[in-house]
Design a protein around this motif. Structure first.
Motif, PDB file in Angstrom:
ATOM      1  N   GLY A 414       0.821  -1.198   0.000  1.00 44.92           N
ATOM      2  CA  GLY A 414       0.000   0.000   0.000  1.00 44.92           C
ATOM      3  C   GLY A 414       0.859   1.254   0.000  1.00 44.92           C
ATOM      4  N   GLY A 415       0.580   2.167  -0.935  1.00 44.28           N
ATOM      5  CA  GLY A 415       1.319   3.421  -1.010  1.00 44.28           C
ATOM      6  C   GLY A 415       2.562   3.374  -1.866  1.00 44.28           C
ATOM      7  N   LEU A 416       2.915   2.200  -2.417  1.00 48.46           N
ATOM      8  CA  LEU A 416       4.116   2.075  -3.244  1.00 48.46           C
ATOM      9  C   LEU A 416       3.681   1.873  -4.702  1.00 48.46           C
ATOM     10  CD1 LEU A 416       7.204   2.074  -2.834  1.00 48.46           C
ATOM     11  CD2 LEU A 416       7.115  -0.428  -2.897  1.00 48.46           C
ATOM     12  N   PRO A 417       3.883   2.881  -5.564  1.00 44.80           N
ATOM     13  CA  PRO A 417       3.351   2.807  -6.934  1.00 44.80           C
ATOM     14  C   PRO A 417       4.132   1.855  -7.831  1.00 44.80           C
ATOM     15  CG  PRO A 417       3.843   5.082  -6.254  1.00 44.80           C
ATOM     16  CD  PRO A 417       4.509   4.180  -5.278  1.00 44.80           C
ATOM     17  N   ASN A 418       3.437   1.276  -8.772  1.00 49.87           N
ATOM     18  CA  ASN A 418       4.049   0.513  -9.871  1.00 49.87           C
ATOM     19  C   ASN A 418       5.144  -0.440  -9.401  1.00 49.87           C
ATOM     20  OD1 ASN A 418       2.396   2.276 -11.272  1.00 49.87           O
ATOM     21  ND2 ASN A 418       3.850   2.573 -12.944  1.00 49.87           N
ATOM     22  N   CYS A 419       4.810  -1.217  -8.396  1.00 48.67           N
ATOM     23  CA  CYS A 419       5.802  -2.137  -7.821  1.00 48.67           C
ATOM     24  C   CYS A 419       5.098  -3.385  -7.296  1.00 48.67           C
ATOM     25  CB  CYS A 419       6.564  -1.457  -6.684  1.00 48.67           C
ATOM     26  SG  CYS A 419       7.874  -2.471  -5.945  1.00 48.67           S
ATOM     27  N   ALA A 420       5.670  -4.540  -7.606  1.00 48.49           N
ATOM     28  CA  ALA A 420       5.184  -5.811  -7.080  1.00 48.49           C
ATOM     29  C   ALA A 420       6.371  -6.638  -6.621  1.00 48.49           C
ATOM     30  CB  ALA A 420       4.396  -6.570  -8.140  1.00 48.49           C
ATOM     31  N   TYR A 421       6.116  -7.616  -5.778  1.00 46.24           N
ATOM     32  CA  TYR A 421       7.193  -8.493  -5.331  1.00 46.24           C
ATOM     33  C   TYR A 421       6.673  -9.921  -5.250  1.00 46.24           C
ATOM     34  CZ  TYR A 421       5.189  -8.587  -0.616  1.00 46.24           C
ATOM     35  OH  TYR A 421       4.366  -8.780   0.458  1.00 46.24           O
ATOM     36  N   ALA A 422       7.548 -10.874  -5.538  1.00 45.48           N
ATOM     37  CA  ALA A 422       7.213 -12.295  -5.464  1.00 45.48           C
ATOM     38  C   ALA A 422       7.563 -12.811  -4.084  1.00 45.48           C
ATOM     39  CB  ALA A 422       7.967 -13.073  -6.537  1.00 45.48           C
ATOM     40  N   PHE A 423       6.574 -13.307  -3.377  1.00 44.24           N
ATOM     41  CA  PHE A 423       6.777 -13.856  -2.038  1.00 44.24           C
ATOM     42  C   PHE A 423       5.956 -15.136  -1.958  1.00 44.24           C
ATOM     43  CE2 PHE A 423       6.751 -14.445   2.460  1.00 44.24           C
ATOM     44  CZ  PHE A 423       7.840 -13.739   2.960  1.00 44.24           C
ATOM     45  N   GLY A 424       6.645 -16.266  -1.803  1.00 45.28           N
ATOM     46  CA  GLY A 424       5.982 -17.556  -1.870  1.00 45.28           C
ATOM     47  C   GLY A 424       5.352 -17.982  -0.557  1.00 45.28           C
ATOM     48  N   TYR A 425       5.005 -19.248  -0.498  1.00 47.70           N
ATOM     49  CA  TYR A 425       4.312 -19.811   0.663  1.00 47.70           C
ATOM     50  C   TYR A 425       5.298 -20.326   1.713  1.00 47.70           C
ATOM     51  CZ  TYR A 425       0.075 -19.764  -2.182  1.00 47.70           C
ATOM     52  OH  TYR A 425      -0.979 -19.376  -2.953  1.00 47.70           O
ATOM     53  N   THR A 426       4.836 -20.348   2.952  1.00 49.61           N
ATOM     54  CA  THR A 426       5.607 -20.973   4.025  1.00 49.61           C
ATOM     55  C   THR A 426       5.166 -22.417   4.236  1.00 49.61           C
ATOM     56  OG1 THR A 426       4.048 -20.130   5.688  1.00 49.61           O
ATOM     57  CG2 THR A 426       5.999 -18.794   5.228  1.00 49.61           C
ATOM     58  N   ASN A 427       3.993 -22.786   3.715  1.00 49.85           N
ATOM     59  CA  ASN A 427       3.457 -24.132   3.926  1.00 49.85           C
ATOM     60  C   ASN A 427       3.330 -24.931   2.635  1.00 49.85           C
ATOM     61  OD1 ASN A 427       1.394 -22.728   2.744  1.00 49.85           O
ATOM     62  ND2 ASN A 427      -0.191 -23.399   4.167  1.00 49.85           N
ATOM     63  N   ALA A 428       3.913 -24.432   1.564  1.00 47.14           N
ATOM     64  CA  ALA A 428       3.867 -25.112   0.265  1.00 47.14           C
ATOM     65  C   ALA A 428       5.023 -24.583  -0.576  1.00 47.14           C
ATOM     66  CB  ALA A 428       2.518 -24.859  -0.415  1.00 47.14           C
ATOM     67  N   ALA A 429       5.080 -25.017  -1.825  1.00 46.37           N
ATOM     68  CA  ALA A 429       6.177 -24.613  -2.696  1.00 46.37           C
ATOM     69  C   ALA A 429       6.115 -23.120  -3.001  1.00 46.37           C
ATOM     70  CB  ALA A 429       6.131 -25.412  -3.996  1.00 46.37           C
ATOM     71  N   TRP A 430       7.269 -22.475  -2.938  1.00 45.58           N
ATOM     72  CA  TRP A 430       7.401 -21.042  -3.197  1.00 45.58           C
ATOM     73  C   TRP A 430       6.825 -20.662  -4.562  1.00 45.58           C
ATOM     74  CZ3 TRP A 430       9.562 -16.868  -0.557  1.00 45.58           C
ATOM     75  CH2 TRP A 430       9.871 -15.746  -1.326  1.00 45.58           C
ATOM     76  N   THR A 431       7.082 -21.464  -5.570  1.00 43.32           N
ATOM     77  CA  THR A 431       6.761 -21.105  -6.945  1.00 43.32           C
ATOM     78  C   THR A 431       5.262 -20.976  -7.182  1.00 43.32           C
ATOM     79  OG1 THR A 431       8.705 -22.402  -7.523  1.00 43.32           O
ATOM     80  CG2 THR A 431       7.335 -21.656  -9.349  1.00 43.32           C
ATOM     81  N   LEU A 432       4.447 -21.695  -6.421  1.00 41.02           N
ATOM     82  CA  LEU A 432       3.001 -21.621  -6.636  1.00 41.02           C
ATOM     83  C   LEU A 432       2.493 -20.189  -6.492  1.00 41.02           C
ATOM     84  CD1 LEU A 432       1.838 -24.819  -4.696  1.00 41.02           C
ATOM     85  CD2 LEU A 432       2.118 -24.538  -7.175  1.00 41.02           C
TER      86      LEU A 432
END
Length: 523
Positions: A414-432
């Motif tokens: 919230g509040g950060l324009p035009n930006c995304a980040y990849a953050f995976g799961y702690t209970n399953a495979a990161w890539t999903l």
């Protein structure tokens, strides 16, 4: 009746169209390829990807397939592709999720092992990059230090530092962070009384010496997490004896090293169809197991102990494998074919649950007074988390603190324009989760292009209350809790850790949800 006769064919037609579109998307992902000539680094980019590991290469492949007209580049601080899987070189390093879900949806896994070795995963990522022509477009040795957003220019200016100390800048409309969640520069390494007196060698797994000789030596591995349970059976193959010294136990689950059902499916179906079927089967089975663990923790933990006891045999002590927290309050460690327990049964390894009083010249004295003799001590004491790659963010000249931001759908702040980040799961495979994020970013960018929009930023409702980002009690999470962004008390600010919920919330929800605020493009 007539109305039903009309509605049913229309519904079937809609589902058919959706299936066709999905198949087309899969085909694009499988065949997408960059031109041989790298993009001019001085030019303004549409997307700048930070990190060339599992997430970064996946993000580039999605952009190629879904946004073929978009210009992009990747910045990688190290000099190799692979991220975690290139950094970690300790003995036995392997996946702790099945590789069919850890791997990409668009690239079938062709190895026999379902719990794959680190070098094989690293090669898999390298192959994915090479096949799509991504590798020549990666700027290696570029560590991002600052990212400055200008609303007037609708542009990010990103400053990276090279190894020679020289700084270079990149300009991009959209910033996609794929650099993981922990520091490559340092692990969590507590100090212990008297360690300066120890005559042997002390090693942290994150920085394993290339030619370390442990053959015939007495080894103590401090820790009980995924790294420790991986190291112990690998070291036990050559060491005189390996002791896993843990302050508290972890849950340990036996998984098959080779999934025979998956191999049968692969023999019966074309590669991509088999990969898709195995992937979905594993997703659903893992979700079912997680549900049982959370709803029936006693049943789940007793089954783990039963299987462990069968593998260890005589002398099995359940207390060494019975944590004082519920299953999946911390990650459950996987041991392929029970290799840790096999090493214990054969007398090559043992587990001790105690505290450390001090190091001695020839080993470790425990809180109970017991002494463990050692020639080599391995401090598998954990990771150190960082936040968004330790990049210094600013928006229109004002510093932006991620710790004060709410997370939108687990992938934007919230509040950060035009930006995304990849953050995976702690209970399953990161890539999903990473792939859900990558597909969403592509859909978002295409929507903005069609509507001539230049800026998107999640805007939190003031009524949303803050919650910890991760409902997880692992040490590396609790140590970094104050630095992490927060999730919210209601949608779309909640972090589910559930693939099906995320798939519905991310893939099938409208972009104009009242939370994403758009601004028209200038010029």
């Amino acid at each position: 009746m007539k109305r039903r006769h009309i509605i049913l064919p229309l519904a079937l037609a809609a589902l058919s169209v959706q299936a066709v579109r999905k198949n087309q998307r899969r085909a694009r992902l499988a065949t997408a390829r960059l031109p041989e000539r790298p993009h001019d680094p001085a030019a303004r980019l549409d997307v700048l990807i930070i990190g060339a590991g599992l997430s970064g290469i996946g993000a580039a492949r999605h952009l190629l397939a879904e946004c073929p007209g978009k210009s992009f580049a990747l910045l990688e601080a190290r000099h190799a592709i692979g991220g975690t899987w290139d950094l970690f070189r300790y003995p036995g390093v392997r996946s702790d999720s099945d590789v069919y879900t850890l791997g990409y949806s668009f690239k079938p896994w062709t190895g026999d092992k379902s719990i794959a070795d680190g070098p094989d995963i690293r090669q898999y990522i390298q192959d994915a990059s090479d096949e799509a022509g991504i590798t020549p477009h990666i700027r290696f040795g570029h560590r991002v230090r600052r990212a400055e957003w200008s609303s007037e220019r609708q542009l990010w200016t990103v400053t990276a530092e090279r190894e020679d100390g020289e700084t270079v800048t990149f300009q991009t409309k959209f910033l996609f962070l794929c650099s993981g969640y922990y520091s490559y520069a340092e692990g969590h390494r507590p100090s212990f009384p008297g360690e300066e007196t120890f005559r042997g060698e002390i090693v942290h797994p994150q920085f394993w010496p290339e030619n370390l000789d442990y053959a015939g030596k007495r080894v103590v591995v401090i820790g009980s997490g995924a790294t420790a349970v991986t190291l112990v059976p690998a070291l036990a193959q050559a060491a005189a004896h390996v002791t896993m010294l843990q302050r508290s136990p972890s849950y340990i689950a036996v998984q098959p090293l080779i999934d025979q059902t998956a191999l049968k499916i692969r023999r019966a179906l074309p590669a991509q169809a088999a990969h898709r079927l195995i992937r979905w089967r594993n997703i659903l089975v893992n979700m079912l197991q997680f549900g049982v663990a959370r709803q029936l923790p006693q049943v789940f933990s007793q089954e783990l102990l039963k299987v462990a006891g069968q593998h260890v045999g005589e002398g099995f002590e359940a207390r060494h494998f019975t944590p004082d927290y519920r299953p999946w309050d911390q990650r459950v460690c996987a041991v392929p074919d029970g290799d840790l327990f096999t090493a214990m049964r054969e007398g090559k390894a043992s587990v001790v649950t105690d505290t450390i009083a001090r190091f001695m010249p020839d080993g470790i004295r425990l809180g109970s007074g017991q002494e463990l003799k050692a020639d080599l001590i391995v401090t598998a004491t954990g990771l150190k988390m960082n936040v968004l790659g330790d990049i210094g963010f600013s928006v229109d000249g004002q510093p932006f603190d991620p710790a004060r931001a709410l997370v939108y759908k687990g992938m934007m702040l919230g509040g950060l324009p035009n930006c995304a980040y990849a953050f995976g799961y702690t209970n399953a495979a990161w890539t999903l989760k990473a792939e859900l994020t990558q597909a969403f970013v592509c859909r978002l960018l295409n929507h903005m292009e069609r509507q001539h929009l230049g800026v998107v930023v999640p805007q939190a409702d003031p009524s949303v209350q803050e919650r910890p980002l991760l409902n997880f009690s692992s040490g590396y999470v609790t140590r970094a809790a104050a630095l992490l962004p927060k999730q919210g008390s209601k949608r779309p600010w909640q972090v589910y850790q559930n693939y099906l919920q995320d798939k519905a919330a991310i893939e099938y929800s409208p972009l104009n949800d009242g939370t994403l605020r758009f601004t028209a493009a200038r010029g």
